[in-house]
Scaffold this active site. Structure first.
Site, PDB file in Angstrom:
ATOM      1  N   GLU A  61      15.679  33.584 -43.328  1.00  0.00           N
ATOM      2  CA  GLU A  61      16.471  32.699 -44.180  1.00  0.00           C
ATOM      3  C   GLU A  61      15.678  31.444 -44.512  1.00  0.00           C
ATOM      4  OE1 GLU A  61      21.144  32.978 -43.393  1.00  0.00           O
ATOM      5  OE2 GLU A  61      20.019  32.568 -41.568  1.00  0.00           O
ATOM      6  N   ASP A  69      17.057  36.467 -37.527  1.00  0.00           N
ATOM      7  CA  ASP A  69      18.070  35.410 -37.587  1.00  0.00           C
ATOM      8  C   ASP A  69      17.773  34.427 -36.464  1.00  0.00           C
ATOM      9  OD1 ASP A  69      20.654  34.186 -38.449  1.00  0.00           O
ATOM     10  OD2 ASP A  69      21.271  34.781 -36.429  1.00  0.00           O
ATOM     11  N   ASP A 101      24.891  37.422 -34.154  1.00  0.00           N
ATOM     12  CA  ASP A 101      23.477  37.255 -34.488  1.00  0.00           C
ATOM     13  C   ASP A 101      22.842  38.561 -34.960  1.00  0.00           C
ATOM     14  OD1 ASP A 101      23.721  34.605 -33.689  1.00  0.00           O
ATOM     15  OD2 ASP A 101      23.213  35.062 -31.611  1.00  0.00           O
TER      16      ASP A 101
END
Length: 389
Positions: A268, A184, A350
């Site tokens: 992502e 992330d 996170d």
């Protein structure tokens, strides 16, 4: 696998004059072709392609005032037209903005294909140049690797680089590992991993911001079109080069370490260009260099036999509880820890997001399922259009 080896070199006076004239001619041809294509479309609604601009180049060389185009190798000029065609292809496909004119103070580059250079005894001889380039070989090119393309570049800071593209047979997959990791990306922490680790963002731009401000202020005081202004512009470019070099060096070491330790990496698929439109976060996002991080992971996974999975950017990785799967309605950026109202688990924002990203990535890898909780709006809209009235 194709791999480019980049080296710095220090040309002789003769070589520098020839390379500067070659880059200047390539820049001139590129700008004239761009102007011709733009004029043809806006005045006559005609589309001009590479073949037409190549014919224009032949006619330009016959003009008396452009006779100097014959003094340099024709290959970089043709390659410049091909790059312009690629720029227009990306523009029409929506991947880039309209091509810009090239400027002299931004440096320049010249690309030489096999017909415009010689590779002899590990040395590079460019067209119309009798002596080899004095390259500082920081790393040797593997034996039996023959360059297919050589690109010479002059940076705004005045540094000369040569990039040698070869088909590298020494690149082999790393030994397989049974480890998986979800990443992330962030600003305070550059990345948070599903293992519970956080990598601090070094913030290279912030470290040199005062020095950059001082050099830019000195540049602003110089008289326009003066030699002192040119010198001040080089000083500003050197600070930017220092920032870029430190950033790339850190990212290369980080991505290589991640690939060596893990077989599957999940990230992502962020719309970084759209996120940069937020003026409050643009500077921090560009300094973190998320795009370069993911780019390096992408091609290094291809090199070393690793798997990179990108999940949907709309997946609620931060809002979803990694313990029970409950999704909260809102989670502002200033809240870094939160407690699940359903199961009472306390989450680091996170770390929880990284764990959810890994779980979603593994689900996509195994069954190809969607990672959105209730399908995407675009899919729903498409399905409704297909239904008969």
């Amino acid at each position: 696998m194709e791999k480019a080896y980049r080296y710095r070199f220090y040309p002789t006076v003769e070589q520098e004059n020839l390379l500067r004239r070659t880059m200047g001619c390539a820049r001139l041809v590129y700008n004239k072709a761009l102007a011709a294509r733009t004029e043809a479309w806006y005045e006559r609604q005609e589309r001009v392609g590479y073949s037409e601009t190549s014919s224009m180049l032949t006619n330009w060389k016959k003009e008396e005032e452009l006779d100097f185009l014959n003094e340099v190798s024709c290959v970089p000029l043709q390659q410049g037209l091909r790059h312009l065609q690629t720029a227009f292809t990306n523009f029409f496909a929506g991947r880039a903005k309209y091509p810009n004119f090239k400027k002299k103070h931004n440096g320049g580059s010249a690309e030489f294909t096999k017909s415009a250079f010689r590779w002899k005894n590990g040395q590079v001889f460019l067209a119309k140049c009798t002596t080899p380039l004095p390259i500082r070989w920081s790393k040797q090119i593997p034996e039996r690797c023959v360059p297919s393309t050589i690109t010479v570049k002059l940076t705004p800071a005045g540094r000369w680089f040569v990039s040698i593209l070869v088909d590298d047979y020494t690149i082999k997959p790393l030994p397989k590992s049974d480890k998986f990791i979800g990443l992330d990306v962030g600003i305070t922490s550059l990345i948070a991993t599903s293992n519970g680790d956080k990598i601090t963002n070094p913030k290279h731009f912030k470290k040199l911001r005062k020095k950059l401000k001082r050099t830019q202020k000195a540049l602003a005081r110089k008289q326009k079109a003066s030699n002192n202004r040119k010198k001040a512009r080089v000083q500003v470019a050197k600070v930017y080069a220092q920032i870029a070099d430190a950033r790339k060096d850190f990212l290369h070491k980080l991505t290589t370490q991640i690939l060596r330790e893990n077989q599957t990496i999940v990230v992502e698929d962020l719309a970084i260009k759209n996120m940069m439109k937020n003026h409050k976060l643009a500077l921090a996002i560009s300094d973190a260099s998320w795009g370069e991080l993911i780019r390096q992971l992408s091609y290094k996974c291809e090199w070393y036999g690793r798997e990179l999975i990108k999940i949907d950017r709309w997946f609620p990785s931060s809002k979803r509880c990694g313990n029970c799967g409950h999704i909260i309605n809102e989670l502002p950026l200033n809240i870094r820890e939160w407690e699940c109202p359903k199961c009472g688990t306390n989450h680091d924002r996170d770390i929880n997001a990284a764990k959810n990203i890994l779980a979603a990535g593994l689900a996509v890898s195994v069954c190809g399922a969607t990672v959105r909780p209730q399908e995407s709006k675009s899919r729903k809209a498409g399905a409704m259009k297909q239904k008969p009235n």
